[in-house]
Design an enzyme around this catalytic site. Structure first.
Site, PDB file in Angstrom:
ATOM      1  N   THR A   1       0.888  -1.253  -0.028  1.00 20.28           N
ATOM      2  CA  THR A   1       0.017   0.139   0.199  1.00 20.28           C
ATOM      3  C   THR A   1       1.145   1.219  -0.202  1.00 20.28           C
ATOM      4  OG1 THR A   1      -1.656  -1.418   1.394  1.00 20.28           O
ATOM      5  CG2 THR A   1      -2.061   0.966   1.048  1.00 20.28           C
TER       6      THR A   1
ATOM      7  N   ARG B   1       7.836  -2.658   2.690  1.00 26.74           N
ATOM      8  CA  ARG B   1       8.069  -2.573   4.235  1.00 26.74           C
ATOM      9  C   ARG B   1       8.360  -3.942   4.546  1.00 26.74           C
ATOM     10  NH1 ARG B   1       3.178   0.848   6.502  1.00 26.74           N
ATOM     11  NH2 ARG B   1       3.769   2.681   5.235  1.00 26.74           N
TER      12      ARG B   1
ATOM     13  N   SER C   1       6.093   4.127   8.596  1.00 26.62           N
ATOM     14  CA  SER C   1       4.968   4.797   8.914  1.00 26.62           C
ATOM     15  C   SER C   1       4.760   4.662  10.724  1.00 26.62           C
ATOM     16  CB  SER C   1       3.815   4.432   8.350  1.00 26.62           C
ATOM     17  OG  SER C   1       2.724   5.289   8.698  1.00 26.62           O
ATOM     18  N   HIS C   2       3.525   3.938  11.062  1.00 22.70           N
ATOM     19  CA  HIS C   2       3.065   3.802  12.455  1.00 22.70           C
ATOM     20  C   HIS C   2       3.747   2.402  12.863  1.00 22.70           C
ATOM     21  CE1 HIS C   2       0.660   2.360   9.390  1.00 22.70           C
ATOM     22  NE2 HIS C   2       0.161   1.223  10.201  1.00 22.70           N
TER      23      HIS C   2
ATOM     24  N   LYS D   1      10.179   4.186   0.249  1.00 21.77           N
ATOM     25  CA  LYS D   1       8.888   4.478  -0.468  1.00 21.77           C
ATOM     26  C   LYS D   1       9.492   5.386  -1.585  1.00 21.77           C
ATOM     27  CE  LYS D   1       5.333   7.100   0.775  1.00 21.77           C
ATOM     28  NZ  LYS D   1       4.152   7.727   1.232  1.00 21.77           N
TER      29      LYS D   1
ATOM     30  N   ASP E   1       1.852  10.137  13.864  1.00 25.61           N
ATOM     31  CA  ASP E   1       2.497   8.925  13.659  1.00 25.61           C
ATOM     32  C   ASP E   1       3.986   8.906  13.495  1.00 25.61           C
ATOM     33  OD1 ASP E   1       2.375   9.384  11.093  1.00 25.61           O
ATOM     34  OD2 ASP E   1       2.119   7.480  10.330  1.00 25.61           O
TER      35      ASP E   1
ATOM     36  N   ASP F   1       5.788   8.894  10.839  1.00 25.61           N
ATOM     37  CA  ASP F   1       6.544   9.817   9.796  1.00 25.61           C
ATOM     38  C   ASP F   1       5.794  10.846   9.825  1.00 25.61           C
ATOM     39  OD1 ASP F   1       4.298   8.212   8.920  1.00 25.61           O
ATOM     40  OD2 ASP F   1       5.054   8.358   6.893  1.00 25.61           O
TER      41      ASP F   1
ATOM     42  N   ASP G   1       2.462  11.426   8.931  1.00 23.04           N
ATOM     43  CA  ASP G   1       1.463  11.701   7.970  1.00 23.04           C
ATOM     44  C   ASP G   1       0.140  11.484   8.666  1.00 23.04           C
ATOM     45  OD1 ASP G   1       1.637   9.150   8.120  1.00 23.04           O
ATOM     46  OD2 ASP G   1       1.837   9.102   5.769  1.00 23.04           O
ATOM     47  N   ARG G   2      -0.059  10.886   9.770  1.00 22.67           N
ATOM     48  CA  ARG G   2      -1.479  10.537  10.222  1.00 22.67           C
ATOM     49  C   ARG G   2      -1.630  11.501  11.447  1.00 22.67           C
ATOM     50  NH1 ARG G   2      -2.578   4.140  10.427  1.00 22.67           N
ATOM     51  NH2 ARG G   2      -1.996   3.676   8.512  1.00 22.67           N
TER      52      ARG G   2
ATOM     53  N   THR H   1      -7.982   2.073  -1.135  1.00 24.03           N
ATOM     54  CA  THR H   1      -7.062   2.361   0.072  1.00 24.03           C
ATOM     55  C   THR H   1      -5.536   2.871  -0.357  1.00 24.03           C
ATOM     56  OG1 THR H   1      -8.302   1.033   1.612  1.00 24.03           O
ATOM     57  CG2 THR H   1      -5.827   1.315   2.165  1.00 24.03           C
TER      58      THR H   1
ATOM     59  N   GLU I   1      -8.743   9.373   4.823  1.00 20.24           N
ATOM     60  CA  GLU I   1      -9.015   7.807   4.793  1.00 20.24           C
ATOM     61  C   GLU I   1      -9.259   7.577   6.477  1.00 20.24           C
ATOM     62  OE1 GLU I   1      -6.281   5.218   2.621  1.00 20.24           O
ATOM     63  OE2 GLU I   1      -4.613   6.407   3.207  1.00 20.24           O
ATOM     64  N   GLU I   2      -9.921   6.411   6.574  1.00 25.98           N
ATOM     65  CA  GLU I   2     -10.207   6.176   7.906  1.00 25.98           C
ATOM     66  C   GLU I   2      -9.116   5.825   8.924  1.00 25.98           C
ATOM     67  OE1 GLU I   2      -9.790   2.812   8.926  1.00 25.98           O
ATOM     68  OE2 GLU I   2      -8.885   2.675   6.955  1.00 25.98           O
ATOM     69  N   SER I   3      -8.011   5.442   8.290  1.00 28.14           N
ATOM     70  CA  SER I   3      -7.002   5.293   8.974  1.00 28.14           C
ATOM     71  C   SER I   3      -6.094   6.347   9.475  1.00 28.14           C
ATOM     72  CB  SER I   3      -6.069   4.261   8.211  1.00 28.14           C
ATOM     73  OG  SER I   3      -5.469   4.923   6.933  1.00 28.14           O
TER      74      SER I   3
ATOM     75  N   LYS J   1      -0.779  12.429   3.048  1.00 28.62           N
ATOM     76  CA  LYS J   1      -1.644  12.921   4.134  1.00 28.62           C
ATOM     77  C   LYS J   1      -0.679  13.601   5.047  1.00 28.62           C
ATOM     78  CE  LYS J   1      -1.306   8.293   5.780  1.00 28.62           C
ATOM     79  NZ  LYS J   1      -1.577   7.125   5.100  1.00 28.62           N
TER      80      LYS J   1
ATOM     81  N   ARG K   1      -8.783  -6.536   8.024  1.00 30.13           N
ATOM     82  CA  ARG K   1      -9.353  -5.616   8.468  1.00 30.13           C
ATOM     83  C   ARG K   1     -11.097  -5.589   8.131  1.00 30.13           C
ATOM     84  NH1 ARG K   1      -4.905  -2.590   9.709  1.00 30.13           N
ATOM     85  NH2 ARG K   1      -3.399  -2.149   8.099  1.00 30.13           N
TER      86      ARG K   1
HETATM   87  C1  G1P Z   1      -2.843   1.237   5.898  1.00 27.26           C
HETATM   88  C2  G1P Z   1      -4.242   2.081   6.074  1.00 27.26           C
HETATM   89  C3  G1P Z   1      -4.236   2.986   4.754  1.00 27.26           C
HETATM   90  C4  G1P Z   1      -3.140   3.765   4.776  1.00 27.26           C
HETATM   91  C5  G1P Z   1      -1.856   2.913   4.832  1.00 27.26           C
HETATM   92  C6  G1P Z   1      -0.511   3.761   4.602  1.00 27.26           C
HETATM   93  O1  G1P Z   1      -2.903   0.370   4.949  1.00 27.26           O
HETATM   94  O2  G1P Z   1      -5.227   1.185   5.969  1.00 27.26           O
HETATM   95  O3  G1P Z   1      -5.401   3.772   4.821  1.00 27.26           O
HETATM   96  O4  G1P Z   1      -2.917   4.494   3.584  1.00 27.26           O
HETATM   97  O5  G1P Z   1      -1.861   2.198   5.780  1.00 27.26           O
HETATM   98  O6  G1P Z   1      -0.492   4.619   5.866  1.00 27.26           O
HETATM   99  P1  G1P Z   1      -3.452  -1.332   4.716  1.00 27.26           P
HETATM  100  O7  G1P Z   1      -2.267  -1.854   5.970  1.00 27.26           O
HETATM  101  O8  G1P Z   1      -4.610  -1.241   5.331  1.00 27.26           O
HETATM  102  O9  G1P Z   1      -2.986  -1.725   3.480  1.00 27.26           O
HETATM  103 ZN    ZN Z   2       2.573   7.515   8.300  1.00 24.83          ZN
END
Ligand code: G1P
Ligand code: ZN
Length: 542
Positions: free
Chosen positions: A17, A21, A112-113, A125, A276, A278, A280-281, A343, A362-364, A375, A495
């Site tokens: 996504t 990673r 990221s997180h 990335k 988070d 990096d 962006d969240r 997503t 995004e909901e995340s 983001k 999910r």
């Molecule tokens: C997750 C989140 C998605 C976000 C991505 C990167 O991806 O659900 O919204 O863009 O992290 O931060 P997923 O693990 O669901 O593919």
């Molecule tokens: Zn992030």
């Protein structure tokens, strides 16, 4: 001197996504990182002599990979690299830097997180010249290249001192170590009324921001503390650490529990937020009220015109498919376009570039706008603060007003982490197999109106992305979505996303899981999650 080193391909370098990673030891395997970076460069054209931006979230292995990336960028013919001091650049700041300096692209080093440390996660990335994540055409090309790559190019020069601002030369390329915060802070000043926010803060409005020992510490210290007057003690965990202090830098109700508990306590400040790994969240919590990311997107969109950068209104709104429909109601009221994408932030890029939307989410816990192509956690915090400063109401009042006007969309996501990949695939095959015959049937107490697998048709470039999640629509408007994560690094993560819209303010005080109970029950009835995963309950509920 430039060397060409022979290698054999690593078969598992498929970008997910958000880039590639893996666990740190995977990236540490000889040639692994080099093979992926060279595959990126081999998939691009026309960068000779151009600028590349490099930065990361400061996690373990960041500095080593930056030195490697610098040597490889030089050997491959980039003319200049801009790298954040200390190897630091938040993801939105990197996006801005690519745009501002008209760079060819950027390498963002982050998972990221996800947790960091010698046995935890790392990621690479590639972002394109608009500042956004490479679209699927490029990530597919990178993956194809990783499968056949047989050599990489690297220049030999000493490690660059990443802690000194200045300009250096390495392998015939210019390397500028730049302030990671200054340009970004300046951009924020152009979007928001810093005077109004400063007045709010000096009037006694209290803020708590949790940087989670991740990249936003230095950004929050400069912007919130130095420029807006927030008490330094209110920026929690402000020092970036390579292992994020042993925590997951994930701003949700599980990993930012302390902030949540503070915001629900009698001593709660007026506004709580977190970002988070990096940057962006974002997580937004008012005194006594958690704002779901889907609601936050809708509320920011409805009020954005109160901030100077958005005073002319929005061109449109975009949300990822699993994100709730709350923003759709705002778009309908504003009379602007609403887009539903798969997503991942990369799908917003075309819409933003084409001027088809201004705000995306995004909901995340991701929200952002056309100011960059990622983001942006602190952006969301500042837009909330700007709105609060203008409306002179509490977060709770703004939330309640919004629900009264548009109805409340109860929303939750249940994650089943690190489940067996084979079982996850079986669960999906079983669901997919019956999709066409579900309409009209019961799932628990709900009746299914429609079921499909989401396919996205990009309205800008016409590209088609299939298998982006299973959607179950119920009579009465509730919705259920199933997806497999594309960012996890161990096993599979299922999910399950649930939502229910409630127009009546008399029913806006229910506990979320209770309000969603019929949808949760339907999820189990349809997907037999317990049977396939062997789990009685989700690992994370957000
Ligand atoms: C997750 C989140 C998605 C976000 C991505 C990167 O991806 O659900 O919204 O863009 O992290 O931060 P997923 O693990 O669901 O593919
Ligand atoms: Zn992030």
């Amino acid at each position: 001197m430039t060397r060409t080193v022979s290698i054999t391909p690593f078969k598992d370098q498929k970008p997910g996504t958000s880039g590639l990673r893996k666990k740190v030891p995977v990236f540490q395997a000889p040639g692994y990182t080099e093979a992926f970076i060279q595959s990126i460069f081999d998939s691009l054209e026309g960068f000779q002599g151009k600028t590349l931006v490099i930065g990361g979230d400061g996690r373990f292995y960041n500095r080593e990979v930056i030195q490697t990336a610098l040597r490889m960028a030089a050997a491959n013919g980039f003319g200049r690299v801009l790298v954040g001091r200390g190897g630091i650049l938040s993801t939105p700041a990197a996006s801005h830097m690519i745009r501002k300096y008209e760079a060819f692209g950027g390498l963002i080093l982050s998972a990221s997180h996800n947790p960091g440390g010698p046995t935890e996660d790392f990621g690479i990335k590639y972002n394109i010249s608009n500042g956004g994540p490479a679209p699927e055409t490029i990530t597919d090309a990178i993956y194809a290249r990783t499968q056949v790559i047989d050599r990489y190019r690297i220049a030999d020069f000493d490690d660059v001192d990443l802690d000194e601002l200045g300009t250096f030369e390495g392998g015939g390329m210019t390397i500028e170590v730049v302030d990671p915060v200054a340009d970004y802070a300046e951009l924020m000043e152009t979007l928001f009324d810093f005077g109004a926010i400063r007045a709010l803060v000096s009037g006694g409005f209290r803020v708590a921001f949790d940087a989670m020992h991740a990249v936003t510490g230095p950004y929050a210290s400069e912007i919130l503390v130095r420029r807006l007057g927030v008490d330094p003690a209110s920026v929690l965990n402000a020092t970036p650490l390579e292992d994020f202090g042993g925590h997951h830098p994930d701003p949700n109700l599980v990993h930012a529990r302390k902030l949540y508990d503070l915001m629900m306590s009698p001593e709660a400040p007026d506004f709580g937020a977190a970002s988070d790994g990096d940057g962006d969240r974002n997580l937004i919590i008012g005194r006594g009220v958690f704002v779901t990311p889907s609601d936050s997107l809708a509320m920011l969109a409805a009020n954005a015109h109160l901030a100077p950068g958005y005073k002319n209104g929005l061109k449109g709104i975009a949300r990822s498919m699993p994100t709730s429909g709350a923003a759709d109601r705002v778009a309908a009221k504003l009379g602007v376009e609403m887009h539903e994408t798969p997503t991942g932030w990369k799908f917003f890029g075309n819409l933003l570039d084409a001027g088809r939307c201004t705000i995306c989410g995004e909901e995340s816990a991701g929200t952002g706008s056309d100011h960059v192509r990622e983001k942006d956690g602190l952006w969301a915090v500042l837009l909330w603060l700007n709105i609060l400063a203008v409306r002179k109401q509490s977060v709770m009042e703004i939330v309640r007003d919004h629900w009264a006007e548009y109805g409340r969309t109860y929303y939750s996501r249940h994650d089943y982490e690190a489940i067996d990949t084979g079982q996850a695939n079986q669960l999906f095959s079983a669901l997919e197999g019956k999709l066409d015959s579900l309409a009209g049937h019961q799932a628990g107490s709900l009746t299914i109106a429609k079921a499909d697998s989401f396919t996205y048709h990009d309205p800008v470039d016409g590209s088609v992305s299939r298998n982006q999640g299973i959607r179950i629509f119920f009579e009465g408007g509730s919705r259920l979505v199933f997806r497999l994560s594309g960012t996890g690094t161990s096993g599979a993560t299922l999910r399950v996303y649930m939502e229910r819209h409630e127009p009546d303010p008399a029913h806006h005080d229910e506990e979320t899981q209770e309000a969603l109970a019929p949808v949760i029950e339907a999820a189990e009835a349809l997907a037999e999650i317990r049977k396939w995963t062997g789990r009685d309950s989700p690992t994370v509920i957000t």
